[in-house]
Write an enzyme that holds these catalytic residues in place. Structure first.
Site, short mmCIF file in Angstrom:
data_model
loop_
_atom_site.label_atom_id
_atom_site.label_comp_id
_atom_site.label_asym_id
_atom_site.label_seq_id
_atom_site.Cartn_x
_atom_site.Cartn_y
_atom_site.Cartn_z
CD GLU A 449 -30.04 -39.42 34.72
OE1 GLU A 449 -31.16 -39.79 34.34
OE2 GLU A 449 -29.02 -39.49 34.01
C1 LIG Z 1 -24.82 -30.40 38.91
C2 LIG Z 1 -25.67 -30.78 37.75
C3 LIG Z 1 -25.23 -31.74 36.84
C4 LIG Z 1 -25.97 -32.03 35.70
N1 LIG Z 1 -25.46 -32.89 34.76
C5 LIG Z 1 -26.11 -33.01 33.57
C6 LIG Z 1 -25.52 -33.74 32.50
O1 LIG Z 1 -24.42 -34.29 32.63
N2 LIG Z 1 -26.18 -33.80 31.31
C7 LIG Z 1 -27.39 -33.19 31.12
O2 LIG Z 1 -27.93 -33.28 30.04
N3 LIG Z 1 -27.98 -32.50 32.13
C8 LIG Z 1 -27.36 -32.39 33.34
N4 LIG Z 1 -27.94 -31.68 34.36
C9 LIG Z 1 -29.21 -31.02 34.11
C10 LIG Z 1 -30.35 -31.56 34.94
O3 LIG Z 1 -30.77 -32.79 34.44
C11 LIG Z 1 -31.43 -30.48 34.93
O4 LIG Z 1 -30.99 -29.47 35.80
C12 LIG Z 1 -32.78 -31.01 35.36
O5 LIG Z 1 -33.30 -31.88 34.41
C13 LIG Z 1 -33.78 -29.87 35.59
O6 LIG Z 1 -33.79 -28.98 34.51
P1 LIG Z 1 -33.65 -27.41 34.79
O7 LIG Z 1 -32.45 -27.20 35.64
O8 LIG Z 1 -33.70 -26.71 33.50
O9 LIG Z 1 -34.90 -27.07 35.67
P2 LIG Z 1 -36.39 -26.81 35.12
O10 LIG Z 1 -36.75 -27.87 34.16
O11 LIG Z 1 -36.50 -25.41 34.70
O12 LIG Z 1 -37.22 -27.05 36.45
C14 LIG Z 1 -37.35 -26.06 37.48
C15 LIG Z 1 -38.41 -26.53 38.48
O13 LIG Z 1 -39.66 -26.65 37.82
C16 LIG Z 1 -40.20 -27.95 37.97
N5 LIG Z 1 -40.87 -28.35 36.74
C17 LIG Z 1 -40.40 -28.27 35.48
N6 LIG Z 1 -41.29 -28.76 34.61
C18 LIG Z 1 -42.34 -29.20 35.33
C19 LIG Z 1 -43.58 -29.84 35.01
N7 LIG Z 1 -43.89 -30.14 33.76
N8 LIG Z 1 -44.41 -30.14 36.03
C20 LIG Z 1 -44.09 -29.88 37.30
N9 LIG Z 1 -42.93 -29.28 37.66
C21 LIG Z 1 -42.07 -28.95 36.70
C22 LIG Z 1 -39.03 -28.84 38.27
O14 LIG Z 1 -39.40 -30.00 39.00
C23 LIG Z 1 -38.12 -27.92 39.07
O15 LIG Z 1 -38.47 -27.95 40.42
C24 LIG Z 1 -27.21 -31.41 35.52
C25 LIG Z 1 -27.68 -30.49 36.46
C26 LIG Z 1 -26.93 -30.17 37.55
C27 LIG Z 1 -27.44 -29.13 38.52
#
Ligand SMILES: Cc1cc2nc3c(=O)[nH]c(=O)nc-3n(C[C@H](O)[C@H](O)[C@H](O)COP(=O)(O)OP(=O)(O)OC[C@H]3O[C@@H](n4cnc5c(N)ncnc54)[C@H](O)[C@@H]3O)c2cc1C
Length: 598
Positions: A449
């Site tokens: 989220e």
């Molecule tokens: C168990 C679980 C359940 C989930 N359930 C859902 C769901 O039901 N539906 C759904 O749509 N998604 C879901 N998600 C996805 C979740 O919302 C994402 O994992 C989250 O938004 C982060 O995206 P990412 O994993 O691609 O990480 P990334 O976006 O790749 O981020 C990696 C790191 O980089 C940092 N970062 C990224 N961009 C920036 C920026 N612009 N500035 C500074 N720092 C940055 C982040 O803070 C993080 O620390 C779920 C995730 C998990 C692990």
């Protein structure tokens, strides 16, 4: 024996002695309700959570969902608990009467959900997601979509998902690539992959309603070209019965650290495994107008993010109560001032350092619960307060507080879980006790989220500067009102109020200093520190609120509230001083660090 999930005494204090939620029944929307109905749903939630959700929390963690290439299987207790939950009608707590809801205030609905999140956050996630999905469709769907999809969800027969993330696009949703091709009949066909989808497939409900972000070919690039679609697992006939299998399938499961009872999936849309209407492509229906999908999602973000904070709080709370019971039962060592080896060992709660860890947990989890319930009441106020001006003021404050309501409990109630393990010593590190699972489950909350870092950008980059700084001004005004009452009360309350006043002034000065040079990169480089410092100031405010609500009342419960307030002001609020100093210095260390230097 009192519950080890949440403290009903504390909930009653926060709901009735502080927020005075029974007065909400004076508003037309809640006219049928009062303390009696609120108490009845809270009692029911506590009972069903204890009897149906808590008993399989460990089993669902140990036996995570499996996928055999066709079907997702979970242990049978998950479905039994969800069926029992559906029978209570609690999923419908916050919804309108005309879609089959109970029309309870959001603040009461949030408190009832917290019981399930404390008991078993993995099983609780299915209704939690379903509520978010149904709310989104209610706000932006057509009457036909509401009739087709929302009613069965409110009845607990169908569950919902939120399909935003993709393998290559998590935080950066503007980069999603799932495409939705229009067909002449008003429907669309979706093609693409959605990653991390919680509750993406299972046989716990008759149907699954996916809400999916996708691009219609020819739409503008970026956030302005994203639309929202409803994509059911089974297509729905005109009479509401289930029809053909839609072309959305599981490509694989993610094997998680915690939250294991919630199946987490990689979903493929339109890979051709199923051919509804004789052709591949997942059948989807546009929600609202095209290209507004992300705006619709953001519309619901406040409630969803406060809900995540609520889950983090519930996990912190149950860990606290379990470590408190353990500390009262476990004997070890003797008082530092009396080392007679023949004297019996004392319960570890007698050691000041263990009391420190218990007090820290109490301050975090009860502070977080106050924050969450306060924000949930703002949701009610933003919709039902008497005047337009009051509704707008509540909405502005809710908007400003949302990144804090999501992140502060996710950080500090996780820390509470870590302290709960510490109090259990070696036993806490084993799977025989519950607290290690609570920690693993809670570790998700700073990630999904919107990550911690994304919430920080939202607070400093948007919320405190929006409408010419109106959000921050509104927050300072609300805190100032509490400080005024504390000053009027005099004595210790006034002293606490003075400390809070100094901290609020620093928030204002530091915000100005950060934005003064007009360098966005520099201002936002240390946004996470800003989020954490402002979060502590906000929770200090809500501890002062609790201190004032306990004023003049005798008994151990109120003494505990007063002592936890003192703890927060002496041990926690001062941590913000060095954080504000760092921010004010416009430090460039992180900004200037180069990739090659690692
Ligand atoms: C168990 C679980 C359940 C989930 N359930 C859902 C769901 O039901 N539906 C759904 O749509 N998604 C879901 N998600 C996805 C979740 O919302 C994402 O994992 C989250 O938004 C982060 O995206 P990412 O994993 O691609 O990480 P990334 O976006 O790749 O981020 C990696 C790191 O980089 C940092 N970062 C990224 N961009 C920036 C920026 N612009 N500035 C500074 N720092 C940055 C982040 O803070 C993080 O620390 C779920 C995730 C998990 C692990």
């Amino acid at each position: 024996m009192s519950s080890l999930l949440l403290s009903r005494r504390d909930l009653d204090f926060l709901l009735y002695e502080w927020l005075e939620v029974e007065h909400l029944s004076k508003r037309a929307r809640f006219a049928d309700h009062g303390r009696e109905t609120f108490d009845a749903v809270l009692d029911l939630a506590a009972r069903v959570a204890e009897e149906q959700f808590a008993p399989h929390n460990k089993a669902a963690d140990e036996h995570e969902p499996t996928f055999d290439g066709e079907r997702v299987s979970l242990i049978p207790e998950v479905k039994q608990a969800l069926d029992a939950f559906a029978q209570t009608g609690l999923l419908a707590a916050g919804f309108d009467y005309d879609v089959g809801g109970m029309q309870l205030p959001q603040v009461v609905a949030m408190a009832t959900l917290a019981w399930f999140q404390a008991a078993n956050v993995g099983t609780g996630a299915y209704p939690f997601l379903t509520i978010g999905n149904a709310n989104l469709l209610l706000a932006h769907g057509s009457p036909e979509q509401v009739a087709t999809f929302v009613r069965p969800m409110v009845e607990g027969r169908w569950f919902g998902t939120m399909c935003l993330s993709e393998p290559q696009a998590g935080s950066s949703l503007s980069d999603i690539t799932t495409r939705a091709e229009p067909r002449g009949d008003g429907s669309y066909r979706l093609f693409g992959n959605k990653m991390w989808i919680s509750g993406g497939d299972h046989e716990l409900s008759e149907n699954i309603v996916h809400l999916v972000l996708a691009r219609i070919p020819g739409s503008p690039p970026g956030v302005k070209g994203i639309s929202l679609f409803v994509v059911p697992k089974y297509l729905v006939e005109a009479d509401g019965s289930l029809g053909e299998r839609n072309d959305v399938v599981v490509a694989g499961l993610n094997h998680k650290m915690g939250y294991r009872g919630t199946v987490n999936t990689l979903l493929n849309f339109g890979e051709g495994r199923h051919t509804p209407g004789g052709e591949p492509g997942a059948v989807g229906y546009l929600v609202g107008e095209p290209n507004r999908g992300l705006a619709f999602m953001f519309h619901m973000m406040n409630e969803a993010r406060v809900g995540v904070g609520g889950g983090a709080t519930a996990l912190g709370y149950t860990g606290y109560l379990k470590s408190l019971r353990y500390a009262r039962e476990r004997t070890q060592g003797r008082p530092v001032s009396g080392k007679d080896p023949l004297a019996p060992m004392v319960p570890i709660v007698e050691h000041a350092d263990v009391r420190r860890m218990l007090l820290a947990q109490k301050a975090y989890v009860e502070g977080a619960l106050a924050l969450i319930l306060y924000c949930a009441k703002l949701v009610d106020d933003s919709k039902t307060a008497e005047t337009q001006q009051e509704r707008e003021a509540a909405h502005l404050l809710l908007d400003t507080l949302t990144p804090i309501a999501k992140s502060w409990p996710s950080q500090w109630c996780l820390e509470a879980n870590s302290l709960a393990i510490q109090i259990h010593g070696g036993y806490g590190y084993t799977r025989e006790y519950d607290v290690e699972q609570h920690y693993r489950d809670n570790r998700l909350n700073p990630i999904h989220e919107g990550t911690h870092g994304i919430q920080a950008l939202d607070l400093l980059g948007r919320k405190v500067v929006m409408h010419g700084g109106a959000g921050l001004a509104r927050l300072s005004g609300a805190i100032g009102e509490t400080i005024g009452r504390a000053r009027g009360a005099g004595g210790e309350a006034a002293e606490l109020g003075a400390a809070l006043q100094a901290a609020v002034e620093r928030v204002g000065a530091v915000t100005m200093a950060l934005w003064g040079p007009g360098d966005v990169d520099l201002a936002l480089a240390n946004a996470s520190v800003y989020l954490e410092a402002v979060g502590h100031v906000v929770v200090a405010w809500l501890w002062l609120e609790q201190f004032l609500a306990a004023a003049g009342k005798d008994g151990e419960f109120y003494d505990g509230k007063r002592q936890a307030t003192r703890y927060f002001y002496r041990w926690e609020l001062p941590k913000t001083g060095p954080q504000f100093d760092l921010l004010e210095s416009l430090d460039r260390t992180t900004l200037d660090m180069r990739d090659a230097w690692f």
